[in-house]
Design an enzyme around this catalytic site. Structure first.
Site, PDB file in Angstrom:
ATOM      1  N   PRO A  35       0.699  -1.300  -0.103  1.00  0.00           N
ATOM      2  CA  PRO A  35       0.188   0.063   0.009  1.00  0.00           C
ATOM      3  C   PRO A  35       0.878   1.352  -0.002  1.00  0.00           C
ATOM      4  CG  PRO A  35       0.225  -1.018   2.298  1.00  0.00           C
ATOM      5  CD  PRO A  35       0.865  -1.895   1.412  1.00  0.00           C
ATOM      6  N   CYS A  36       2.233   1.351  -0.095  1.00  0.00           N
ATOM      7  CA  CYS A  36       3.105   2.464  -0.086  1.00  0.00           C
ATOM      8  C   CYS A  36       2.591   3.573  -1.047  1.00  0.00           C
ATOM      9  CB  CYS A  36       4.437   1.994  -0.162  1.00  0.00           C
ATOM     10  SG  CYS A  36       4.878   1.292  -1.720  1.00  0.00           S
ATOM     11  N   ARG A  37       1.844   3.104  -2.127  1.00  0.00           N
ATOM     12  CA  ARG A  37       1.730   4.420  -3.065  1.00  0.00           C
ATOM     13  C   ARG A  37      -0.017   4.593  -3.364  1.00  0.00           C
ATOM     14  NH1 ARG A  37       5.974   5.245  -6.331  1.00  0.00           N
ATOM     15  NH2 ARG A  37       5.038   7.314  -7.062  1.00  0.00           N
TER      16      ARG A  37
END
Length: 317
Positions: free
Chosen positions: A266-268
């Site tokens: 989910p980092c972006r």
């Protein structure tokens, strides 16, 4: 080596998530993140409009106190997957998003066929209906352009976005928009050249709330035609090769015990959603937080293009 790196990162992020305080104030419009309450609101909207999704509790020992006990994560089961990613018949309609981003870009395997969309249903539409349709299509095209400016890649700095206090405003205007993914290319060919019938894999999909990144997170677990669990390598066959082992990694599910599951990192996610919000705002509209998961499922489909969870259901914006 990549698996070892992912394992170390996963452990470090697990500690960081434990130490990260629960987000209390809405930062949706500013940064594209969600509070737990907003995640539940978006989940309720998804369940209401897409009945194949439902809330689940998971393991009692893994319940998160910042979420309702009966709404820990979202679940849909037995989603068909007819083809492996390498079997997709690429056409001149497909494009590589951000080919020079240093990570290989985000391959959009199902861009909108604008000519087909414009041709469908035109003969029976009144002038007023055409105007509404064109307006909705403009909104959808803007969202597609927003996708084209971002890539789903690992975030090496591993830091959560910094948020500022703000009040969440509810949207007033709603316009119907059509899904942007063309599913015709994903229909299975019943017979291969060898004459054998293609057996269908099925997947269970989960959406959890990631407290560290403050966004939804997608998890997938697959089975073959005999309901035997797929191996890690088999599941990677159903992931876009631009994302396998980088954007999609095998990690421990936060609510379900057992072996690691494939997860879209989910980092972006917040960055992509922020771009959507800005694009819609520039068009004179507002994107309500309840629409988060509907749009989330649209843009992560570029990562798992052959898993047919997105059944071309209309959504409002």
């Amino acid at each position: 080596m990549q698996n070892v790196i992912n394992s170390v990162k996963g452990t470090a992020l697990g500690v960081a998530e434990y130490l990260t305080p629960v987000l209390k104030d809405s930062k949706f419009k500013e940064t594209g993140v969600l509070t737990p309450e907003e995640f539940v609101k978006a989940g309720d909207h998804l369940v209401h409009h897409c009945p194949t999704w439902q809330w689940s509790t998971g393991d009692e020992s893994k319940i998160k106190p910042y979420l309702p006990k009966n709404k820990q994560f979202l679940l849909t089961r037995n989603v068909p997957c007819y083809k492996r990613c390498k079997q997709l018949e690429y056409t001149d309609q497909e494009k590589i998003v951000q080919p020079e981003d240093g990570e290989g870009g985000w391959v959009d395997t199902h861009p909108t066929n604008e000519n087909l969309n414009e041709a469908s249903g035109t003969a029976e539409m009144s002038n007023e209906e055409k105007s509404d349709s064109e307006e909705a299509e403009d909104v959808q095209n803007n969202l597609g352009n927003a996708i084209a400016d971002l890539a789903l890649a690992d975030d090496d700095d591993g830091e959560a976005a910094v948020m500022e206090d703000s009040d969440l405003e509810e949207e007033e205007d709603e316009a119907e928009a059509k899904p942007i993914f063309d599913r015709e290319k994903l229909k299975p060919k019943l017979n291969e050249p060898s004459g054998e019938i293609i057996q269908t894999r099925t997947y269970d999909l989960n959406i959890t709330y990631d407290k560290y990144y403050q966004t939804p997170r997608l998890w997938v677990s697959g089975h073959d035609e005999n309901r035997h669990p797929l191996s890690v390598d088999q599941m990677y066959e159903d992931v876009s090769q631009d994302h396998a082992k980088r954007t999609v990694t095998m990690e421990t599910h936060p609510h379900i015990p057992g072996p690691p599951m494939a997860s879209v990192h989910p980092c972006r996610h917040a960055e992509v959603m922020k771009f959507f919000i800005q694009t819609v705002t520039e068009g004179g509209r507002e994107l309500g937080v309840h629409m988060y998961l509907i749009i989330f499922l649209k843009f992560v489909q570029a990562v798992i293009p052959t898993i047919e969870y997105d059944y071309t259901q209309n959504f409002t914006m």
